[in-house]
Design a protein around this motif. Sequence first.
Motif, mmCIF file in Angstrom:
data_model
loop_
_atom_site.group_PDB
_atom_site.id
_atom_site.type_symbol
_atom_site.label_atom_id
_atom_site.label_comp_id
_atom_site.label_asym_id
_atom_site.label_seq_id
_atom_site.Cartn_x
_atom_site.Cartn_y
_atom_site.Cartn_z
ATOM 1 N N UNK A 54 36.543 -10.066 39.466
ATOM 2 C CA UNK A 54 35.279 -9.644 40.058
ATOM 3 C C UNK A 54 34.541 -8.702 39.115
ATOM 4 N N UNK A 55 35.289 -7.775 38.513
ATOM 5 C CA UNK A 55 34.713 -6.819 37.561
ATOM 6 C C UNK A 55 35.641 -6.725 36.360
ATOM 7 N N UNK A 56 35.060 -6.400 35.225
ATOM 8 C CA UNK A 56 35.856 -6.135 34.025
ATOM 9 C C UNK A 56 35.928 -4.626 33.835
ATOM 10 N N UNK A 57 37.014 -4.171 33.222
ATOM 11 C CA UNK A 57 37.241 -2.752 33.024
ATOM 12 C C UNK A 57 36.893 -2.368 31.590
ATOM 13 N N UNK A 58 35.968 -1.436 31.436
ATOM 14 C CA UNK A 58 35.549 -0.994 30.107
ATOM 15 C C UNK A 58 36.711 -0.365 29.358
ATOM 16 N N UNK A 59 37.591 0.319 30.069
ATOM 17 C CA UNK A 59 38.688 1.028 29.427
ATOM 18 C C UNK A 59 39.924 0.190 29.143
ATOM 19 N N UNK A 60 39.958 -1.028 29.639
ATOM 20 C CA UNK A 60 41.144 -1.875 29.431
ATOM 21 C C UNK A 60 41.228 -2.310 27.965
ATOM 22 N N UNK A 61 42.459 -2.423 27.481
ATOM 23 C CA UNK A 61 42.642 -2.895 26.101
ATOM 24 C C UNK A 61 42.578 -4.403 26.029
ATOM 25 N N UNK A 62 43.006 -5.078 27.088
ATOM 26 C CA UNK A 62 43.026 -6.543 27.140
ATOM 27 C C UNK A 62 42.316 -7.009 28.408
#
Length: 148
Positions: free
Chosen positions: A135-143
Amino acid sequence: MGQLREAARFGAWTVSGVVGLAVLCVIGVFAFGGAGWITAPFRGEADKRENTVASGEFRQTTYETFFDLCAAVQNAEGTIQALQEERKTASQARATQIDQSVTALKATRIESVNDYNAKAAQEHRAPFRDQDLPYRLDVGAERTTCAH
């Protein structure tokens, strides 16, 4: 007294004539397009919805847009990782270039994540996002995972 009665009758006919003329104007407006003018905002919204959301081209384009944005995020992540691996053995001059490239790619990734999230939050686009996409992507995620 007769003049008063005559003046009252004349006044009543005048008022009746003005009211009758107003009624005829209202009927004329509705008969010759006034109803269309009054209902235009409602019909315009319906037409806009039918021409965009109900259009197969819009649905297909929106569906593909979510995959494209998610893939752009993954591409930036892959390139960042490859550059960071290269940096381990790079010369000082090349390491500086790599650092600049990584910074630019991180900014590009953040823009793509924000664009994806903004489109996913739009009520008219959300139904056309594939169920396997987040639903949403995480800006802080590495992958980022684009499909389950």
